[in-house]
Write an enzyme that holds these catalytic residues in place. Structure first.
Site, PDB file in Angstrom:
ATOM      1  N   SER A  42       0.841  -1.192   0.000  1.00  0.00           N
ATOM      2  CA  SER A  42       0.000   0.000   0.000  1.00  0.00           C
ATOM      3  C   SER A  42       0.884   1.253   0.000  1.00  0.00           C
ATOM      4  O   SER A  42       1.675   1.448  -0.905  1.00  0.00           O
ATOM      5  CB  SER A  42      -0.956  -0.036   1.198  1.00  0.00           C
ATOM      6  OG  SER A  42      -2.010   0.881   1.045  1.00  0.00           O
ATOM      7  N   ASP A 206      -5.991  -3.990  -2.028  1.00  0.00           N
ATOM      8  CA  ASP A 206      -4.903  -3.583  -1.136  1.00  0.00           C
ATOM      9  C   ASP A 206      -4.180  -4.787  -0.523  1.00  0.00           C
ATOM     10  O   ASP A 206      -4.809  -5.716  -0.019  1.00  0.00           O
ATOM     11  CB  ASP A 206      -5.474  -2.707  -0.016  1.00  0.00           C
ATOM     12  CG  ASP A 206      -4.408  -1.927   0.717  1.00  0.00           C
ATOM     13  OD1 ASP A 206      -3.570  -2.564   1.384  1.00  0.00           O
ATOM     14  OD2 ASP A 206      -4.404  -0.690   0.641  1.00  0.00           O
TER      15      ASP A 206
END
Length: 354
Positions: A42, A206
Site C-alpha cells: 500500500s 490492497d
C-alpha cells in the site's frame, strides 16, 4: 561506519506513510547503508517504488538524491490530491486536543467521503472513474519501478478471487502493481493485471489484507539477514477504546497488523529453534530483525486521518520519521549485520520453550 546491506519492509497505512517518507529520507543520508531489497504494501509500496526507481536511475550519491527527489515528488502530489484547507487552517491556529481533532475530522469533507463509501461503490462513478495513483506514479521524476538495476522490489497485493497474497517483483513490479497494492476497495476499483501464475487476468485489492508488509520474500538466500521494518500501524494501545470512532480505529489497526504479527510469530519460533541448537546446518534463515516506529505519535492519530493527507499532517509525519530513523541509527546502527535490535520475544511472552 562499515558498509552494511539490509532489507527494508515498509508497512502500509494511507497518509501515515509520510512517516516512512521521513525515515527513508534520513536513511539515505548514510552512504554506508545499502538497501538490497524492499518489500512494500500500500503506502509502503508507493514509498518502496519511488525509492527503488530513484536509486536505479543514478549511481552512488546521485542515486540517493534521485530517490529523495522521487519521494518528495510523490508526497507533494499526495497532499495536492485531497487538500482539506479548513482543517489545515484550524490546526495552524491552535493545537487541538484529541476531542476537537475528532470533531474536525467528522465534519471535514474527507469524513463525509468516508461515510459515503458505505452507501456508494467506486463502480458507481461509471466512465468518470479515475484512479489518481496512476497519474501520480507516472509523473514522478523517475518512474521505472520494474527495472533490473537497484534494490529488488517486492510489491504485495491481495487477489480478490482467491483471497491470497500476490507478490509482484522484477518485471511484474509495475505502476499497475503498485496501484493494486494500494487499492482500498471502498475507494478504488480493483486493479486488473494478467497473472502468469494463474494464466488469467486477476483483480487485486490492497495488499494490507494479506501481507502488511510481506516479509517472506526477504528470506531469500542471496539477500542479507537483516530486515528493517518501518511500522506505521501501532502494535500496542494501552488505553481501552470506548467511543465508536476509537473502537473503529483499533479494529482497523488490529486488522492491518494481523498478517505482520503472524509472520513475526513464525520468525520468533525459528529464532528459538536456532537458540536451542535445533536448526544447525539447516537451510532455514535466521533473520536479524530491526524496527523503526513511533507508537506515541500513531496512538495520538486516528485511522480516519489516513485518508486525509493534508500538507501539515504530511510534513509533521515526515519530520517524525526523520527523528525516529536518526534515533535508530544512533542507538542500533552498529548492530546491523551483527545482531537483532528488536526484542521479538517481548511480543510473544506466552510462548514457552519447546
Amino acid at each position: 561506519m562499515d558498509h552494511k546491506r539490509i532489507n527494508l519492509a515498509l508497512q502500509g497505512g494511507g497518509a501515515h506513510g509520510a512517516f516512512t517518507w521521513g525515515v527513508l529520507d534520513r536513511l539515505l543520508d548514510e552512504p554506508w547503508l545499502e538497501f538490497a531489497a524492499i518489500s512494500g504494501t500500500s503506502a509502503g509500496a508507493l514509498n518502496g517504488a519511488a525509492l527503488k526507481a530513484g536509486l536505479a536511475a543514478r549511481t552512488g550519491l546521485a542515486g540517493r538524491q534521485a530517490a529523495r527527489e522521487n519521494l518528495d515528488a510523490l508526497w507533494s502530489q499526495v497532499g495536492e490530491v485531497s487538500d482539506n484547507r479548513v482543517v489545515r487552517w484550524m490546526r495552524s491556529v491552535l493545537p487541538m486536543p484529541r476531542g476537537l481533532q475528532r470533531w474536525t475530522e467528522m465534519v471535514s469533507p474527507a469524513a463525509w467521503m468516508d461515510n459515503l463509501t458505505r452507501l456508494f461503490s467506486p463502480y458507481d462513478y461509471g466512465p468518470f472513474y479515475v484512479n489518481p495513483l496512476g497519474r501520480m506514479l507516472s509523473d514522478l521524476p523517475f518512474s521505472d519501478f520494474a527495472c533490473e538495476p537497484g534494490p529488488a522490489l517486492y510489491v504485495a497485493a491481495t487477489n480478490v478471487r482467491s483471497g491470497r497474497i500476490k507478490v509482484f517483483t522484477g518485471a511484474q513490479a509495475t505502476a499497475e502493481a503498485v496501484m493494486a497494492s494500494a487499492c482500498l476497495p471502498t475507494l478504488f476499483q480493483a486493479v486488473e493485471i494478467f497473472d502468469p501464475d494463474t494464466g488469467r487476468i486477476e483483480s487485486f485489492w490492497d495488499g494490507g489484507f494479506t501481507g502488511n508488509p510481506a516479509l517472506f520474500p526477504l528470506y531469500r538466500s542471496h539477500l542479507p539477514r537483516d530486515i528493517l521494518i518501518v511500522a506505521i500501524n501501532p502494535l500496542m494501545r494501552d488505553v481501552l477504546p470506548r467511543s465508536p470512532v476509537e473502537i473503529s480505529d483499533r479494529v482497523n489497526e488490529v486488522s492491518f497488523n494481523s498478517s505482520l504479527m503472524a509472520q513475526l510469530r513464525a520468525i520468533n519460533f525459528v529464532k528459538r529453534l536456532y537458540a536451542e541448537g535445533r536448526l544447525e546446518g539447516e537451510a532455514m534463515k535466521n533473520v536479524l530483525l530491526h524496527l523503526i516506529d513511533d507508537d506515541a505519535l500513531m496512538n495520538d492519530l486516528s485511522a480516519r486521518s489516513k485518508t486525509m493527507p493534508r500538507h501539515g499532517l504530511l510534513a509533521s509525519m515526515k519530520a517524525a520519521g526523520q527523528v525516529a530513523a536518526d534515533t535508530f541509527l544512533h542507538d542500533h546502527g552498529a548492530k546491523l549485520n551483527r545482531e537483532d535490535s528488536f526484542d521479538l520475544a517481548s511480543l510473544f511472552p506466552s510462548m514457552r520453550p519447546i
